[in-house]
Design an enzyme around this catalytic site. Structure first.
Site, short mmCIF file in Angstrom:
data_model
loop_
_atom_site.label_atom_id
_atom_site.label_comp_id
_atom_site.label_asym_id
_atom_site.label_seq_id
_atom_site.Cartn_x
_atom_site.Cartn_y
_atom_site.Cartn_z
CG ASN A 9 26.21 42.45 39.49
OD1 ASN A 9 25.11 43.01 39.29
ND2 ASN A 9 27.35 43.29 39.47
CE LYS A 11 28.80 43.15 35.67
NZ LYS A 11 30.31 43.59 35.47
CG HIS A 94 29.93 45.95 41.29
ND1 HIS A 94 30.75 46.23 40.21
CD2 HIS A 94 30.07 44.54 41.16
CE1 HIS A 94 30.90 45.48 39.40
NE2 HIS A 94 30.46 44.27 40.06
CD GLU A 96 30.45 46.72 36.45
OE1 GLU A 96 29.25 46.89 36.49
OE2 GLU A 96 31.15 46.06 35.79
CD GLU A 166 33.10 41.29 41.92
OE1 GLU A 166 32.67 40.42 41.46
OE2 GLU A 166 32.77 42.69 41.85
N GLY A 172 34.44 41.90 33.90
CA GLY A 172 33.96 42.31 32.79
C GLY A 172 35.16 42.25 31.44
CB SER A 213 36.49 37.23 33.79
OG SER A 213 36.53 38.43 33.41
C1 PEP Z 1 30.85 41.38 38.41
O1 PEP Z 1 30.00 42.18 37.93
O2 PEP Z 1 30.64 41.34 39.80
C2 PEP Z 1 31.71 40.53 37.76
C3 PEP Z 1 32.61 40.02 38.34
O3 PEP Z 1 31.35 40.64 36.15
P1 PEP Z 1 32.14 39.47 35.44
O4 PEP Z 1 31.71 38.26 35.89
O5 PEP Z 1 31.31 39.79 34.12
O6 PEP Z 1 33.65 39.79 35.32
#
Ligand code: PEP
Length: 256
Positions: A9, A11, A94, A96, A166, A172, A213
């Site tokens: 992703n 973003k 997601h 975010e 997630e 992040g 992460s």
């Molecule tokens: C994501 O954006 O779905 C995500 C898991 O980000 P990160 O790997 O940076 O934590």
């Protein structure tokens, strides 16, 4: 056997030119790992350029969201038919989007059904916040998110659906969930919820990713869990070496 699936992703990162250049460098690096389904999800404006670079490479393209209406007065939104032929996957729900754009379980459901009707494969993200985990609400929150997202989705439709666990506190933040937590939620909550909705045979075929992460240093721990079929990756998907390593580790750990 469920095919491992790793999605990057991106973003709100990379211009059209940067996205195309990144995809151009990524493609040969990932070429050997055909046992893993490999997906990149650039920003909307770069989808066409990346799709063009990646055609005939086996690497698939996904969008980062989709609206549920076919057209109309929905300024800033992208309809499912606008993505048809451009992407195979679409990330829905997601955290975010849930946090910054007031996404609701109801909208996640509408997007999921609209995506499926248009032949797009949803990657539905679910996960609890830090406060919800501390309040022992993880099971209730995640179960409700999964059930709501899939309301009205048939067992046949589930062949096209991917779920991404997630935990919001791990996205992040550099603070990844332990393999034990990933296993508890994916194997102990999400797959049983799918089994309750669709029966064990269908639940066993649905691919469930971990996201939060993920990096080369912790990837093997997640991939070693039998219920974890891959990863939804943010930060590490923006780095050629890291994303390549993640795919390589998935291929090795899952033996594909
Ligand atoms: C994501 O954006 O779905 C995500 C898991 O980000 P990160 O790997 O940076 O934590």
């Amino acid at each position: 056997m469920r095919q491992p699936i790793i999605a990057g992703n991106w973003k709100m990162n990379k211009t059209i030119l940067e996205s195309a250049a990144f995809a151009t460098e990524l493609a040969p690096r990932l070429a050997a790992f055909t046992g893993v389904e490999r997906i990149v999800c650039p920003p909307f404006v770069a989808l066409a350029a990346v799709a063009d670079v990646l055609k005939d490479t086996g690497i698939k393209v996904g969008a980062q969201n989709v609206h549920w209406e076919k057209n109309g007065a929905y300024t800033s939104e992208i309809a499912p038919n606008m993505l048809q032929g451009l992407v195979e996957y679409v990330i829905i729900g997601h955290s975010e989007v849930r946090a910054n754009l007031a996404e609701t379980n109801e909208r996640v459901n509408k997007r999921t059904k609209a995506a499926l009707e248009s032949g797009l494969k949803p990657i539905i993200a679910v996960g609890e916040s830090d406060a919800q985990r501390s309040a022992s609400e993880t099971e209730a929150v995640v179960t409700a998110q999964v059930r709501a997202a899939l309301d009205g989705v048939t067992a046949a439709g589930m062949a096209q659906v991917v779920i991404a666990y997630e935990p919001i506190w791990a996205i992040g933040t550099g603070k990844s969930a332990s393999a034990q937590i990933a296993n508890e939620v994916i194997g102990g909550i999400i797959r049983p919820t799918l089994a309750a909705l669709y029966g064990g045979a269908v639940a066993d075929t649905v691919r469930i990713q971990y996201g939060g992460s993920v990096k080369p240093e912790n990837m093997a721990e997640y991939m070693a869990l039998p219920d974890v079929d891959g990863a939804l990756v943010g930060g590490a998907a923006l780095k050629l070496d890291d994303f390549t390593q993640l795919i390589e580790i998935a291929a090795q750990t899952k033996g594909v």
